[in-house]
Design a protein around this motif. Sequence first.
Motif, short mmCIF file in Angstrom:
data_model
loop_
_atom_site.label_atom_id
_atom_site.label_comp_id
_atom_site.label_asym_id
_atom_site.label_seq_id
_atom_site.Cartn_x
_atom_site.Cartn_y
_atom_site.Cartn_z
N UNK A 181 10.57 -26.64 44.18
CA UNK A 181 10.59 -25.41 44.96
C UNK A 181 11.65 -24.43 44.48
N UNK A 182 12.57 -24.87 43.62
CA UNK A 182 13.66 -24.02 43.16
C UNK A 182 13.19 -23.13 42.01
N UNK B 11 4.63 -12.36 45.32
CA UNK B 11 4.27 -11.77 44.03
C UNK B 11 3.57 -12.79 43.14
N UNK B 12 2.78 -12.31 42.22
CA UNK B 12 2.04 -13.18 41.32
C UNK B 12 2.97 -13.98 40.42
N UNK B 13 4.16 -13.44 40.16
CA UNK B 13 5.10 -14.13 39.26
C UNK B 13 6.06 -15.06 40.00
N UNK B 14 5.88 -15.24 41.30
CA UNK B 14 6.78 -16.08 42.08
C UNK B 14 6.83 -17.49 41.50
N UNK B 15 8.05 -18.01 41.34
CA UNK B 15 8.18 -19.36 40.77
C UNK B 15 9.12 -20.24 41.58
N UNK B 16 9.47 -19.82 42.80
CA UNK B 16 10.31 -20.66 43.64
C UNK B 16 11.36 -19.87 44.40
N UNK C 288 4.36 -3.26 60.25
CA UNK C 288 5.11 -4.09 59.33
C UNK C 288 5.29 -5.50 59.90
N UNK C 289 5.24 -6.46 59.01
CA UNK C 289 5.50 -7.84 59.39
C UNK C 289 6.50 -8.46 58.41
N UNK C 290 7.63 -8.92 58.95
CA UNK C 290 8.61 -9.63 58.12
C UNK C 290 8.17 -11.07 58.00
N UNK C 291 7.86 -11.49 56.78
CA UNK C 291 7.36 -12.84 56.57
C UNK C 291 8.47 -13.83 56.24
N UNK C 292 8.08 -15.09 56.16
CA UNK C 292 9.02 -16.11 55.69
C UNK C 292 9.27 -15.87 54.20
N UNK C 293 8.20 -15.74 53.43
CA UNK C 293 8.26 -15.29 52.04
C UNK C 293 9.35 -15.94 51.22
N UNK C 294 9.30 -17.26 51.08
CA UNK C 294 10.36 -17.97 50.36
C UNK C 294 10.27 -17.80 48.85
N UNK C 295 9.12 -17.37 48.35
CA UNK C 295 8.95 -17.21 46.92
C UNK C 295 8.36 -18.43 46.24
N UNK C 296 7.99 -19.44 47.01
CA UNK C 296 7.27 -20.58 46.43
C UNK C 296 5.79 -20.24 46.44
N UNK D 162 13.19 -10.73 53.41
CA UNK D 162 14.60 -10.48 53.08
C UNK D 162 15.12 -11.46 52.04
N UNK D 163 14.39 -12.55 51.81
CA UNK D 163 14.85 -13.56 50.83
C UNK D 163 14.89 -13.00 49.42
#
Length: 230
Positions: free
Chosen positions: A67-68, A78-83, A153-161, A191-192
Amino acid sequence: LPAAILARAMGFGGGSFTLDAACASSLYAVKLACEHLHFKKADAMVAGGVSRPDALYTQIGFSQLQALSPSGRCAAFDRTADGLVVGEGVGLLILKRLEDAVACKDPILAVITGTGASNDIEGTLVSPASEGQVRAMTDAFTAASLTPADIQYMEGHGSGTPKGDAVEIAGIHSLLRHFGCPETRLSIGSVKSNIGHLLTAAGAAGLIKTILGMNEKILPPSLNFTEPPE
């Protein structure tokens, strides 16, 4: 003990407790605080989260979970999200019943009109169950007498994984269909991408960001976004 130390230092007398609901901890604390106020168990509540994780623990743990982010950048949704990228921080909110805040002439930055929660048994630390997310969001909108068509607007968890973000986006689509507004244009962010994943304080960080954005009439941009996943 951590909450008890804070309560003693600040002279609070209405009871205190510390909870662990992983990344939902600070938001769940806010939900419980709202319930205490609703049932008049207290006249004011301080709720939120603190995150100062041990770097060795988080780097090894999240690496084992794959997940890191190897690139060291959070690209939520984003499509390039890697963790994810681990951050540190504190987010605390002072909550009162609206009529009491008005009577005391307190500065009121936001009003919480509904909350929702679910017991996500099927999910994992990296990929929560979409059904649980949709159930929690549906309960919150219903309690607030709103639908997704009423917000911008909705603030998501959006961790990037990639897995977690995909589940969240799918959940939002399911939410829109549930309320009969699948064509609603809704901005989402996290915000992450700005400060990293604050783990137990992550929810408070997102909530505070959204409240500040509302008051300043500015939508803070999510960084590292170019295009959504396929």
